[in-house]
Enzyme design. Structure first.
Site, short mmCIF file in Angstrom:
data_model
loop_
_atom_site.label_atom_id
_atom_site.label_comp_id
_atom_site.label_asym_id
_atom_site.label_seq_id
_atom_site.Cartn_x
_atom_site.Cartn_y
_atom_site.Cartn_z
CG ASP A 1 -18.65 -49.64 -27.81
OD1 ASP A 1 -18.92 -49.68 -26.60
OD2 ASP A 1 -19.52 -49.65 -28.71
CG ASP B 1 -10.95 -48.45 -30.10
OD1 ASP B 1 -11.87 -47.79 -30.63
OD2 ASP B 1 -11.08 -49.64 -29.77
CG ASP C 1 -14.92 -45.52 -31.39
OD1 ASP C 1 -15.96 -45.87 -31.96
OD2 ASP C 1 -14.25 -46.27 -30.65
#
Length: 219
Positions: free
Chosen positions: A14, A168, A12
């Site tokens: 961001d 995240d 991922d």
């Protein structure tokens, strides 16, 4: 040497590679304020990070007139574009990616960002050449749909069972589960640790250094 467990590592962007969670949440809040809509709290704004922009706006403000969602996207982009030049990679990310690339892993990105947004970020961080493939939410189905991982493995000729998704958010981990890939959680981004742990990731990293060390030893 023992054979590696994974051939393809998908990140991922961001909140996993880029330290942008707080900025994104503030831009979502600013967009709602611009339009006179209820301003979501930071937890709610952070929760939708990782989704495609339209999906994120619908999720963070589910009760508003649908006509506002495209306007929320436009106002969000306005605020984000004024701030993204000040964003940085988390400490250790560049070194980790270069090391993994040199070890022979295929590296990819699966992100809720738009293609324009990811290209801006890759250009600014000078990481374009490190990744073998990338997928954005405006090119295919948004997380947690498995399409991004399915498309990346097909493009690179890789086996899903030898692919790991690192993110995240629960959107990242659920996408991995839906696709049949392994998942690693990082606990320094948008979603609370307990929500990530509930999805039983293969490993949970508290820092980039922690993640890098695990991948070197176990990847």
């Amino acid at each position: 040497m023992a054979r590696k467990k994974f051939d393809l590592i998908v990140f991922d962007w961001d909140g996993t590679l880029m330290d942008s969670t707080s900025t994104i949440a503030k831009c979502i809040q600013a967009a709602a304020k611009d339009l006179g809509l209820p301003v979501p709290d930071t937890r709610a704004a952070s929760y939708v990070i990782g989704l495609g922009l339209q999906d994120a706006m619908e999720a963070v403000l589910p009760g508003v007139d649908p006509k506002y969602y495209p306007r929320m996207v436009e106002r969000y982009r306005y605020h984000y574009l004024s701030k993204d030049k000040g964003l940085d990679l988390f400490d250790g990310v560049r070194e980790m990616l270069v090391d993994l690339s040199q070890q022979g892993y295929f590296l990819a990105v699966a992100t809720g960002k738009s293609r324009v947004g990811l290209n801006r970020a890759l250009d600014a961080t000078k990481l374009l050449s490190v990744f073998d493939a990338t997928r954005c939410a405006d090119e295919t189905f948004s997380k947690p749909h498995p399409a991004m991982l399915q498309e990346l493995t097909r493009e690179l000729g890789q086996d899903m069972q030898r692919t790991v998704m690192i993110g995240d958010t629960t959107h990242d981990l659920q996408m991995a589960s839906n696709a049949g890939a392994a998942a690693i959680a990082v606990h320094y981004g948008a979603h609370p640790s307990e929500q990530l742990s509930a999805l039983n990731p293969l490993f949970s990293a508290n820092s980039v250094a922690d993640l890098h060390a695990w991948l070197r030893e176990n990847g």
